[in-house]
Design a protein around this motif. Sequence first.
Motif, mmCIF file in Angstrom:
data_model
loop_
_atom_site.group_PDB
_atom_site.id
_atom_site.type_symbol
_atom_site.label_atom_id
_atom_site.label_comp_id
_atom_site.label_asym_id
_atom_site.label_seq_id
_atom_site.Cartn_x
_atom_site.Cartn_y
_atom_site.Cartn_z
ATOM 1 N N SER A 262 -24.943 19.275 13.324
ATOM 2 C CA SER A 262 -24.152 20.506 13.270
ATOM 3 C C SER A 262 -23.715 20.794 11.835
ATOM 4 O O SER A 262 -23.801 21.932 11.371
ATOM 5 C CB SER A 262 -22.935 20.372 14.190
ATOM 6 O OG SER A 262 -22.113 21.497 14.069
ATOM 7 N N GLU A 263 -23.252 19.750 11.149
ATOM 8 C CA GLU A 263 -22.840 19.909 9.753
ATOM 9 C C GLU A 263 -24.030 20.326 8.890
ATOM 10 O O GLU A 263 -23.895 21.197 8.018
ATOM 11 C CB GLU A 263 -22.242 18.596 9.237
ATOM 12 C CG GLU A 263 -21.632 18.696 7.875
ATOM 13 C CD GLU A 263 -20.422 19.613 7.818
ATOM 14 O OE1 GLU A 263 -20.180 20.195 6.736
ATOM 15 O OE2 GLU A 263 -19.721 19.759 8.834
ATOM 16 N N ARG B 188 -26.634 21.981 9.883
ATOM 17 C CA ARG B 188 -26.947 23.389 10.181
ATOM 18 C C ARG B 188 -25.993 24.327 9.444
ATOM 19 O O ARG B 188 -26.416 25.355 8.900
ATOM 20 C CB ARG B 188 -26.848 23.628 11.687
ATOM 21 C CG ARG B 188 -27.993 23.067 12.474
ATOM 22 C CD ARG B 188 -27.906 23.437 13.958
ATOM 23 N NE ARG B 188 -28.785 22.602 14.739
ATOM 24 C CZ ARG B 188 -28.400 21.705 15.622
ATOM 25 N NH1 ARG B 188 -27.125 21.527 15.886
ATOM 26 N NH2 ARG B 188 -29.282 20.975 16.278
ATOM 27 N N LYS B 189 -24.702 23.955 9.440
ATOM 28 C CA LYS B 189 -23.728 24.793 8.733
ATOM 29 C C LYS B 189 -24.062 24.867 7.248
ATOM 30 O O LYS B 189 -24.034 25.944 6.648
ATOM 31 C CB LYS B 189 -22.322 24.235 8.923
ATOM 32 C CG LYS B 189 -21.766 24.434 10.318
ATOM 33 C CD LYS B 189 -20.387 23.820 10.444
ATOM 34 C CE LYS B 189 -19.859 23.904 11.871
ATOM 35 N NZ LYS B 189 -18.555 23.229 12.004
ATOM 36 N N LYS B 190 -24.380 23.722 6.658
ATOM 37 C CA LYS B 190 -24.723 23.698 5.230
ATOM 38 C C LYS B 190 -25.983 24.518 4.974
ATOM 39 O O LYS B 190 -26.067 25.228 3.969
ATOM 40 C CB LYS B 190 -24.928 22.263 4.759
ATOM 41 C CG LYS B 190 -23.644 21.492 4.610
ATOM 42 C CD LYS B 190 -23.893 20.089 4.109
ATOM 43 C CE LYS B 190 -22.593 19.313 3.979
ATOM 44 N NZ LYS B 190 -22.838 17.935 3.516
ATOM 45 N N LYS C 192 -27.042 27.075 6.716
ATOM 46 C CA LYS C 192 -26.718 28.502 6.820
ATOM 47 C C LYS C 192 -25.990 28.984 5.565
ATOM 48 O O LYS C 192 -26.259 30.085 5.074
ATOM 49 C CB LYS C 192 -25.878 28.767 8.068
ATOM 50 C CG LYS C 192 -26.698 28.725 9.338
ATOM 51 C CD LYS C 192 -25.911 29.145 10.545
ATOM 52 C CE LYS C 192 -26.806 29.085 11.796
ATOM 53 N NZ LYS C 192 -26.121 29.552 12.974
ATOM 54 N N LYS C 193 -25.057 28.155 5.065
ATOM 55 C CA LYS C 193 -24.363 28.529 3.834
ATOM 56 C C LYS C 193 -25.353 28.643 2.685
ATOM 57 O O LYS C 193 -25.308 29.589 1.901
ATOM 58 C CB LYS C 193 -23.295 27.494 3.488
ATOM 59 C CG LYS C 193 -22.064 27.578 4.337
ATOM 60 C CD LYS C 193 -21.040 26.540 3.906
ATOM 61 C CE LYS C 193 -19.809 26.546 4.796
ATOM 62 N NZ LYS C 193 -18.842 25.509 4.404
ATOM 63 N N SER C 194 -26.244 27.665 2.602
ATOM 64 C CA SER C 194 -27.246 27.669 1.544
ATOM 65 C C SER C 194 -28.154 28.887 1.681
ATOM 66 O O SER C 194 -28.485 29.537 0.684
ATOM 67 C CB SER C 194 -28.059 26.379 1.611
ATOM 68 O OG SER C 194 -29.075 26.383 0.651
#
Length: 171
Positions: free
Chosen positions: A85-86, A88-90, A92-94
Amino acid sequence: MERLFNLDAQLLFDAVVMAVSMFVMFTLLSYLLFEPVRKVLEKRRQRVADDQETAKKEKEEATVYKEEYEQKLKEIDKEAEAILSEARKKAKKSEAQIIAEAKEEAARIAERASAEIELEKKRALDDMKQEMIAIASMMAGKVVAASIDTNIQESLIDETLKEMGEQTWLS
């Protein structure tokens, strides 16, 4: 009449001696043979009971270890899910950052292209002005070559300047 069994003292004595000797022999064999066999059987029974008890304890321990293992697997699955999950979040931010940078770069490229287009337009206008000046100079040269007097020459130059306008000379 004669008896079927001859029950005399000798027969009775032999029967009693045989019974006593069988009793002694049974007792002696019982002590010598049956007792060790009973001990061996008792030891075997005790060993089987101990093995069963050990197996029962080991089964209980295995059950406890299995539950601990399953609990740890669940925790590892939760950790893995959290890590994914982390990630995926990174990602998406990237992704958002890369898209924003690409948009900024595209805007800069578009600005540069617009500026270059504007410069090309100005150059084209300057070239056109230079050609107009060259054409005017050639016309003036032809007029001069035709021996026009200075009054006519000045009037032609003034007229040409008026046609071109003051903006042409100022820019």
